[in-house]
Structures are given as C-alpha cells and as structure tokens.
Design a protein around this motif. Structure first.
Motif, mmCIF file in Angstrom:
data_model
loop_
_atom_site.group_PDB
_atom_site.id
_atom_site.type_symbol
_atom_site.label_atom_id
_atom_site.label_comp_id
_atom_site.label_asym_id
_atom_site.label_seq_id
_atom_site.Cartn_x
_atom_site.Cartn_y
_atom_site.Cartn_z
ATOM 1 N N ARG A 171 -14.965 7.014 -1.794
ATOM 2 C CA ARG A 171 -14.684 7.116 -3.220
ATOM 3 C C ARG A 171 -14.240 8.522 -3.608
ATOM 4 O O ARG A 171 -13.368 8.679 -4.448
ATOM 5 C CB ARG A 171 -15.918 6.690 -4.015
ATOM 6 C CG ARG A 171 -16.270 5.227 -3.829
ATOM 7 C CD ARG A 171 -17.629 4.909 -4.415
ATOM 8 N NE ARG A 171 -17.628 4.932 -5.861
ATOM 9 C CZ ARG A 171 -17.334 3.881 -6.622
ATOM 10 N NH1 ARG A 171 -17.021 2.737 -6.070
ATOM 11 N NH2 ARG A 171 -17.365 3.981 -7.918
ATOM 12 N N LEU A 184 -14.712 -0.539 -6.222
ATOM 13 C CA LEU A 184 -13.426 -0.135 -5.664
ATOM 14 C C LEU A 184 -13.113 -1.033 -4.483
ATOM 15 O O LEU A 184 -13.923 -1.176 -3.574
ATOM 16 C CB LEU A 184 -13.477 1.326 -5.204
ATOM 17 C CG LEU A 184 -12.309 1.849 -4.361
ATOM 18 C CD1 LEU A 184 -10.997 1.792 -5.137
ATOM 19 C CD2 LEU A 184 -12.594 3.262 -3.879
ATOM 20 N N VAL A 237 -9.853 -1.069 -9.091
ATOM 21 C CA VAL A 237 -11.113 -0.512 -9.597
ATOM 22 C C VAL A 237 -11.523 -1.386 -10.774
ATOM 23 O O VAL A 237 -10.729 -1.585 -11.702
ATOM 24 C CB VAL A 237 -10.939 0.961 -10.037
ATOM 25 C CG1 VAL A 237 -12.183 1.470 -10.728
ATOM 26 C CG2 VAL A 237 -10.578 1.824 -8.840
#
Length: 169
Positions: A41, A68, A121
């Motif tokens: 991330r 994600l 996302v």
C-alpha cells in the motif's frame, strides 16, 4: 467473482500488507511476474503523490482503510478509455460526484495501445471508489480517477476546507 474472470487474476491487499519492494519496479503483482506477492500500500500511496486531486483523495481513502485490489492481467489503455468514458457519462447523467476523470480519460486516450494494469480502491464509509491505471511493467501510474461520496473524505480542518476539493460534474 464475475469481474475477476474478465480482468484476470486479482490480489486483495490488506491494510497491513508488507513485503519487499523496489524503487525501480512495483512488486510482482503489478510488475507482471507470476506469484502471490502482494502490492504494498505504501508504494501505491507514493505513486499517488503525482496524481493530482484524484490521487490525494485516493490516498486519503487508503489511509482510512480502503480495500486495494490490483489485477494481474494487462490490457490496452484504449479499451479502458472506451469503457470508462461511457461509465463517466452515465455517472454525470446520474449526478455522481467524480474527480480526475477529465484528465484521466485524456491520459488513457494518449496512452493508446500500450498495456496497462487496473487497480481498484474501495471505501465503504464514505462510499467511494477509485480506479488506478498502472503502466504494465513499471512503477508508474498512468491515471487515477474517483467517484462516489468524495466530499466526505475531507474534514473541515483539511487543506481543502469543508466539503473537500472541487469535484467534477
């Protein structure tokens, strides 16, 4: 999941994902080699630094714990441009807040037939989503676009003030 079959394998990246990374290349999931390596991330957040208002909003969503997902399969940028140009027009017709679509769609069109990878996302509260279009084999983001309840991502104390940054249509 139906869309996973259409877009190829996908990897979900938990909020606490960690693993090796390189400044020159993205982790295996984005860079194109096979394996179960997860995208970090923090690498994605760094790539979002140069993605304008949409990138800032997406980083905020990631910092709030958004999911994600990055797909392994590559596809030409013009295919994504065609799909998301149509979906953007539907969002405008239905008064859905968007950010980055004007610029993002132009960048995808300019990228043409070159391959990209798609990342998503998703944040449930506030309900919003972002699309990340990655260069297929590099640590580079072609475009970032977002839609949903974007105004709720920023508090009155943030740089943009109450209501967040200006959103598109």
């Amino acid at each position: 999941m139906r869309d996973a079959g259409l877009l190829g394998l996908r990897h979900h990246v938990p909020a606490d994902a960690s693993g090796p990374t390189s400044a020159a290349r993205l982790p295996k999931t984005i860079a194109g080699t096979r394996g179960s390596a997860l995208v970090r991330r923090d690498v994605v957040e760094t790539l979002l630094n140069d993605a304008g208002t949409a990138g800032e909003a997406c980083k905020t969503a990631l910092q709030l714990g958004a999911a994600l997902t990055v797909w392994d399969k590559r596809g030409p940028a013009f295919v994504m441009w065609s799909i998301w140009r149509f979906r953007h027009s539907l969002m405008q017709d239905n008064d859905v807040s968007t950010v980055g679509y004007e610029t993002g769609l132009k960048l995808l069109a300019d990228y043409g037939h070159r391959p990209i990878r798609l990342g998503v996302v998703r944040l449930n509260v506030p309900r919003c989503g972002f699309l990340l279009f990655f260069v297929a084999d590099e640590a580079r983001l072609v475009a970032c676009v977002g839609h949903g309840d974007l105004e709720d991502l920023w508090s009155p104390d943030d740089t943009y003030g109450k209501g967040g940054p200006p959103m598109e249509g």
